[in-house]
Design a protein around this motif. Structure first.
Motif, mmCIF file in Angstrom:
data_model
loop_
_atom_site.group_PDB
_atom_site.id
_atom_site.type_symbol
_atom_site.label_atom_id
_atom_site.label_comp_id
_atom_site.label_asym_id
_atom_site.label_seq_id
_atom_site.Cartn_x
_atom_site.Cartn_y
_atom_site.Cartn_z
ATOM 1 N N GLN A 13 -24.520 -33.859 47.905
ATOM 2 C CA GLN A 13 -25.587 -34.125 48.858
ATOM 3 C C GLN A 13 -25.101 -33.923 50.285
ATOM 4 O O GLN A 13 -23.962 -34.231 50.614
ATOM 5 C CB GLN A 13 -26.110 -35.550 48.671
ATOM 6 N N VAL A 14 -25.991 -33.418 51.122
ATOM 7 C CA VAL A 14 -25.681 -33.185 52.527
ATOM 8 C C VAL A 14 -25.964 -34.465 53.304
ATOM 9 O O VAL A 14 -26.965 -35.151 53.051
ATOM 10 C CB VAL A 14 -26.500 -32.003 53.077
ATOM 11 N N SER A 15 -25.115 -34.779 54.262
ATOM 12 C CA SER A 15 -25.161 -36.091 54.912
ATOM 13 C C SER A 15 -26.475 -36.381 55.617
ATOM 14 O O SER A 15 -26.940 -37.527 55.615
ATOM 15 C CB SER A 15 -24.006 -36.216 55.919
ATOM 16 N N ASP A 16 -27.097 -35.364 56.238
ATOM 17 C CA ASP A 16 -28.320 -35.646 56.996
ATOM 18 C C ASP A 16 -29.576 -35.206 56.252
ATOM 19 O O ASP A 16 -30.632 -35.038 56.852
ATOM 20 C CB ASP A 16 -28.267 -35.007 58.384
ATOM 21 N N ALA A 17 -29.464 -35.021 54.928
ATOM 22 C CA ALA A 17 -30.643 -34.681 54.135
ATOM 23 C C ALA A 17 -31.569 -35.892 54.034
ATOM 24 O O ALA A 17 -31.142 -37.039 54.162
ATOM 25 C CB ALA A 17 -30.227 -34.227 52.739
ATOM 26 N N VAL A 18 -32.832 -35.609 53.790
ATOM 27 C CA VAL A 18 -33.805 -36.681 53.594
ATOM 28 C C VAL A 18 -33.432 -37.447 52.336
ATOM 29 O O VAL A 18 -33.198 -36.853 51.278
ATOM 30 C CB VAL A 18 -35.228 -36.105 53.461
ATOM 31 N N ARG A 19 -33.349 -38.760 52.448
ATOM 32 C CA ARG A 19 -32.994 -39.569 51.283
ATOM 33 C C ARG A 19 -34.056 -39.434 50.190
ATOM 34 O O ARG A 19 -35.247 -39.471 50.466
ATOM 35 C CB ARG A 19 -32.866 -41.041 51.660
ATOM 36 N N GLY A 20 -33.606 -39.279 48.944
ATOM 37 C CA GLY A 20 -34.531 -39.169 47.823
ATOM 38 C C GLY A 20 -35.214 -37.826 47.733
ATOM 39 O O GLY A 20 -36.231 -37.690 47.045
ATOM 40 N N ASN A 21 -34.710 -36.801 48.421
ATOM 41 C CA ASN A 21 -35.368 -35.498 48.427
ATOM 42 C C ASN A 21 -35.342 -34.857 47.034
ATOM 43 O O ASN A 21 -34.491 -35.156 46.196
ATOM 44 C CB ASN A 21 -34.716 -34.580 49.461
ATOM 45 N N TRP A 22 -36.274 -33.935 46.830
ATOM 46 C CA TRP A 22 -36.473 -33.338 45.503
ATOM 47 C C TRP A 22 -35.309 -32.459 45.075
ATOM 48 O O TRP A 22 -35.027 -32.337 43.865
ATOM 49 C CB TRP A 22 -37.767 -32.532 45.477
ATOM 50 N N VAL A 23 -34.605 -31.865 46.024
ATOM 51 C CA VAL A 23 -33.480 -30.994 45.665
ATOM 52 C C VAL A 23 -32.384 -31.789 44.970
ATOM 53 O O VAL A 23 -31.888 -31.398 43.900
ATOM 54 C CB VAL A 23 -32.916 -30.284 46.920
ATOM 55 N N ASP A 24 -31.994 -32.907 45.547
ATOM 56 C CA ASP A 24 -30.900 -33.704 44.995
ATOM 57 C C ASP A 24 -31.259 -34.419 43.703
ATOM 58 O O ASP A 24 -30.371 -34.796 42.930
ATOM 59 C CB ASP A 24 -30.440 -34.739 46.027
ATOM 60 N N HIS A 25 -32.560 -34.608 43.461
ATOM 61 C CA HIS A 25 -32.960 -35.432 42.323
ATOM 62 C C HIS A 25 -33.697 -34.682 41.214
ATOM 63 O O HIS A 25 -33.698 -35.131 40.068
ATOM 64 C CB HIS A 25 -33.828 -36.598 42.809
ATOM 65 N N HIS A 26 -34.306 -33.538 41.552
ATOM 66 C CA HIS A 26 -35.149 -32.883 40.549
ATOM 67 C C HIS A 26 -34.834 -31.405 40.327
ATOM 68 O O HIS A 26 -35.164 -30.875 39.255
ATOM 69 C CB HIS A 26 -36.629 -33.029 40.937
ATOM 70 N N ALA A 27 -34.246 -30.727 41.287
ATOM 71 C CA ALA A 27 -33.956 -29.299 41.123
ATOM 72 C C ALA A 27 -32.849 -29.101 40.089
ATOM 73 O O ALA A 27 -31.950 -29.939 39.964
ATOM 74 C CB ALA A 27 -33.543 -28.690 42.463
#
Length: 322
Positions: A13-27
């Motif tokens: 995960q990238v440090s300033d990414a939106v928390r809970g974003n779809w890339v980190d959790h669903h892609a």
């Protein structure tokens, strides 16, 4: 600053990414490094690239009083193209900045410095995004196609601007607001003075929001020699400069509206003028909340510019229906 050997996030995960974003959790896992290169986990950049396109399209439709089914495709095509070209631009930016990014706390977790993808893989991904965007562009009229091709030069130059000028945000503004010209031309087949005024309004807006954004990195940027308007203005001068960018942006958008509004349509003109008025009030609200030494506040205000840019879209669309 990061230190040699600092471990990246094990999940990538990238440090300033939106928390809970779809890339980190669903892609799918194999797509995540490429989607992170494209900032799909941080959608604000896509919005900031897209909104001037919608400004230009809607104001062009108001100016000639015509709404065609093809305009719906322009609206959607600009959305897809903004996602892809923002992704291609960010990928290119990460390639050119890979050495800088590894030395800055906020960017060390990006896919290239953290080792999630190689430079060759990133370059291939940038090419793929550009080719798909070009296929969409080919469905537009010739003037819009020409403008889209020229825009590639602005995208290519921007990552290097911070190396040679204190005003890299100007180069970002040149690239990020090109859609105001392109979308106007996609509807009308040619350029007009309202589109030019709208374009420069967007440039002043970019100087506003990206100066806010750049204050997050000012200490790291000073250590590695990267230039920005945040460093140029400093903490003391930033509010005054933001106020100037606000006035210029609102005034130029107001000029674009007056130039584009059909003569004699008073109600339509009033609704149109409400767009830059509301836009300016949102930026003024940002200035009242500004704390140039609080990174959480800076990031929140930067992201709020999606809402600022949507306000003219709403009023321009309402004027079209009036």
């Amino acid at each position: 600053m990061t230190h040699p050997g600092a471990a990246p996030d094990p999940e990538g995960q990238v440090s300033d990414a939106v928390r809970g974003n779809w890339v980190d959790h669903h892609a799918p896992a194999w797509t995540r490094p490429y989607l992170r290169l494209s900032r799909a986990d941080r959608p604000i950049g896509t919005w900031l690239l897209l909104l001037p396109c919608w400004w230009g399209l809607l104001l062009s439709m108001v100016a000639d009083g015509q709404a065609r089914w093809f305009d719906l495709w322009i609206f959607v095509g600009c959305g897809i193209g903004a996602f892809l070209m923002r992704g291609a631009g960010c990928t290119w930016n990460d390639i050119t900045d890979r050495d800088f990014d590894g030395s800055v706390a906020r960017t060390a977790s990006r896919p290239i410095p953290s080792g999630q993808v190689s430079v060759k893989q990133a370059l291939a991904w940038a090419v793929v995004q550009c080719l798909i965007s070009f296929a969409i562009l080919l469905t537009f009229p010739p003037m819009a196609i020409l403008l889209g091709v020229v825009a590639l030069g602005t995208v290519a130059i921007y990552p290097f601007a911070k190396r040679f000028t204190w005003w890299p945000q100007v180069f970002l503004g040149i690239a990020f607001n090109w859609g105001a010209l392109l979308a106007w031309a996609a509807h009308s087949g040619s350029l007009g003075w309202p589109a030019v005024a709208l374009y420069f309004s967007g440039m002043a807006w970019t100087l506003f929001y990206d100066t806010i954004y750049a204050h997050q990195d000012k200490e790291d940027d000073a250590l590695i020699g990267v230039k920005s308007t945040a460093r140029l203005f400093g903490d003391a001068r930033t509010p005054a400069m933001l106020a100037r960018f606000l006035v210029i942006s609102v005034a130029l958008m107001g000029l674009a509206v007056v130039l584009a509004a059909p003569r004699g349509e008073i109600l339509q003109l009033v609704i149109l003028i409400a767009g830059p008025w509301a836009f300016g009030w949102h930026m003024l609200w940002q200035m009242r909340k500004l704390d140039v030494n609080d990174n959480a506040v800076l990031l929140r205000l930067f992201r709020s510019n999606r809402d600022a840019g949507l306000l003219p879209v709403l009023f321009f669309a309402a004027a079209l229906l009036a």
